[in-house]
Design an enzyme around this catalytic site. Structure first.
Site, PDB file in Angstrom:
ATOM      1  NE  ARG A 196       1.584  10.427  10.883  1.00 14.64           N
ATOM      2  CZ  ARG A 196       1.096  11.528  10.334  1.00 14.64           C
ATOM      3  NH1 ARG A 196       1.554  12.681  10.686  1.00 14.64           N
ATOM      4  NH2 ARG A 196       0.127  11.486   9.449  1.00 14.64           N
ATOM      5  CB  THR A 197       3.458   4.029   8.898  1.00 14.86           C
ATOM      6  OG1 THR A 197       2.515   4.503   9.849  1.00 14.86           O
ATOM      7  CG2 THR A 197       3.807   2.592   9.200  1.00 14.86           C
TER       8      THR A 197
ATOM      9  CE  LYS B 285       1.534  -2.595 -16.424  1.00 14.38           C
ATOM     10  NZ  LYS B 285       2.911  -3.008 -16.736  1.00 14.38           N
TER      11      LYS B 285
ATOM     12  NE  ARG C 123      -0.306   1.819   6.592  1.00 17.62           N
ATOM     13  CZ  ARG C 123      -0.381   2.968   7.245  1.00 17.62           C
ATOM     14  NH1 ARG C 123      -0.774   4.054   6.635  1.00 17.62           N
ATOM     15  NH2 ARG C 123      -0.047   3.034   8.516  1.00 17.62           N
TER      16      ARG C 123
ATOM     17  CG  HIS D 273      -0.793   0.453  12.595  1.00 18.39           C
ATOM     18  ND1 HIS D 273       0.522   0.187  12.294  1.00 18.39           N
ATOM     19  CD2 HIS D 273      -1.011   1.748  12.224  1.00 18.39           C
ATOM     20  CE1 HIS D 273       1.064   1.274  11.762  1.00 18.39           C
ATOM     21  NE2 HIS D 273       0.155   2.223  11.708  1.00 18.39           N
TER      22      HIS D 273
HETATM   23  C1  NCD Z   1      -2.922   5.371  11.431  1.00 20.40           C
HETATM   24  C2  NCD Z   1      -3.185   4.275  10.428  1.00 20.40           C
HETATM   25  O1  NCD Z   1      -2.764   4.352   9.290  1.00 20.40           O
HETATM   26  O2  NCD Z   1      -3.832   3.337  10.835  1.00 20.40           O
HETATM   27  N1  NCD Z   1      -1.921   6.256  11.077  1.00 20.40           N
HETATM   28  C3  NCD Z   1      -0.620   5.918  11.271  1.00 20.40           C
HETATM   29  O3  NCD Z   1      -0.175   4.832  10.994  1.00 20.40           O
HETATM   30  N2  NCD Z   1       0.146   6.852  11.840  1.00 20.40           N
HETATM   31  C4  NCD Z   1      -4.136   6.064  11.861  1.00 20.40           C
HETATM   32  C5  NCD Z   1      -4.964   6.781  10.834  1.00 20.40           C
HETATM   33  O4  NCD Z   1      -4.785   6.650   9.633  1.00 20.40           O
HETATM   34  O5  NCD Z   1      -5.866   7.500  11.279  1.00 20.40           O
END
Ligand code: NCD
Length: 317
Positions: free
Chosen positions: A58-59, A86, A108, A136
């Site tokens: 999703r993100t 590497k 991320r 987040h």
């Molecule tokens: C979350 C995350 O990656 O922190 N998911 C997300 O971004 N939609 C929550 C999760 O991974 O459980």
């Protein structure tokens, strides 16, 4: 618009007015995304690079779509295939990308604090798409937008956040945001999944779903973050579901119009009943995904405005 930040690294430094600015602009992007021409020029001429060092569905998809709908040139780095494998450090990779003149870096990373460190080394805007168990921010903002649209306000609500609080950056960013907006926050989960010194966050802690959900307006479920656990934190998934999994029976303790949220990815039958997750009268899980695109558009639009203003003033070379 009060949001003057150079980066979006977390909810912690934001004021309640900053949060309102992002949400108000997000509402406009929801309308754009529902219309026939899902396009604006807010990021035209700018380059956005997405660097995901951890899996994401999703993100990553919504940051990519958000950038494209705003007219940016968007590049997704495949971090699995990159020089990191590497032995190149995060900082060296970031400095190489920085030399290509990106304007927005979406990052991320599995380590808490890695995105803040990276932001110090580059001269573009950095958005944190999740760092370890730290923050987040766009998830908390999209959750806030979903709540504000469903409940008509983002104050004086009782919000229950349930499950693996200790390992969750989603919980941490939500606790910070909902606290700044003066809501009552309840955390529900087994003591093994509660962070140490959680009482300093101005929350109430429960290890019983029935008690914790009593009178809640919003019920936010979390995934068990097994990838961040070293050792056994729960006796078994079956036992966990029995005590902490959300089903219609447990939800009956919340207000009759309480909404059910989950950031995804969901484990049906572990933290939430699959039928309840799909119940459009209670669950806003799909709305959360929709709001995610709008919130990321708003966040990148605001950062791009700040970036352009700073460059025009010569503050930021
Ligand atoms: C979350 C995350 O990656 O922190 N998911 C997300 O971004 N939609 C929550 C999760 O991974 O459980």
């Amino acid at each position: 618009m009060t949001f003057r930040g150079k980066h979006l690294l977390g909810i912690e430094p934001l004021s309640s007015d900053d949060i309102r600015s992002v949400l108000d602009l997000s509402d406009q992007y929801v309308d754009l995304n529902r219309g026939p021409v899902k396009h604006s020029e807010a990021l035209t001429g700018l380059t956005q690079i997405n660097m995901f060092f951890e899996a994401s569905t999703r993100t990553q998809a919504s940051f990519e779509l958000a950038g494209k709908r705003l007219g940016a040139d968007v590049m997704n780095m495949s971090m699995q295939a990159s020089s990191i494998k590497k032995g190149e450090t995060l900082i060296d990779t970031a400095l190489s990308l920085n030399a290509m003149h990106p304007d927005l870096l979406v990052v991320r990373h599995p380590h808490s604090g890695a995105v803040n460190l990276l932001a110090e080394k580059v001269n573009c805007a950095v958005l944190n798409a999740g760092d370890g168990r730290h923050e987040h921010p766009t998830q908390a903002l999209l959750d806030a937008l979903t709540i504000r649209r469903a409940k008509g306000r983002l104050q004086r609500l009782t919000v229950a956040i349930c499950g693996d609080i200790a390992h969750s950056r989603v919980a941490r960013s939500n606790i910070l945001l909902l606290g700044k907006m003066e809501n009552r926050i309840r955390l529900i989960g087994p003591p093994t999944l509660m962070p140490a010194q959680i009482d300093q966050f101005g929350v109430e802690v429960f290890d019983d779903m029935a008690k914790g959900l009593e009178g809640a307006d919003v019920v936010m479920m979390l995934r068990l973050q097994k990838e961040r656990m070293d050792g056994a934190f729960i006796p078994s998934e079956r036992e966990y579901y029995h005590r902490f999994g959300l089903d219609a029976e447990k939800l009956a303790h919340a207000k009759p119009d309480a909404i059910v949220m989950h950031p995804g990815p969901m484990n049906r039958g572990v933290e939430i009943d699959g039928v309840l997750a799909d119940d459009i009268n209670r669950s806003v899980i799909q709305e959360q995904v929709e709001m995610g695109v709008a919130v990321r558009m708003a966040a990148m639009d605001l950062l791009a405005r700040n970036l352009r203003a700073a460059k025009a003033e010569g503050v930021w070379a």
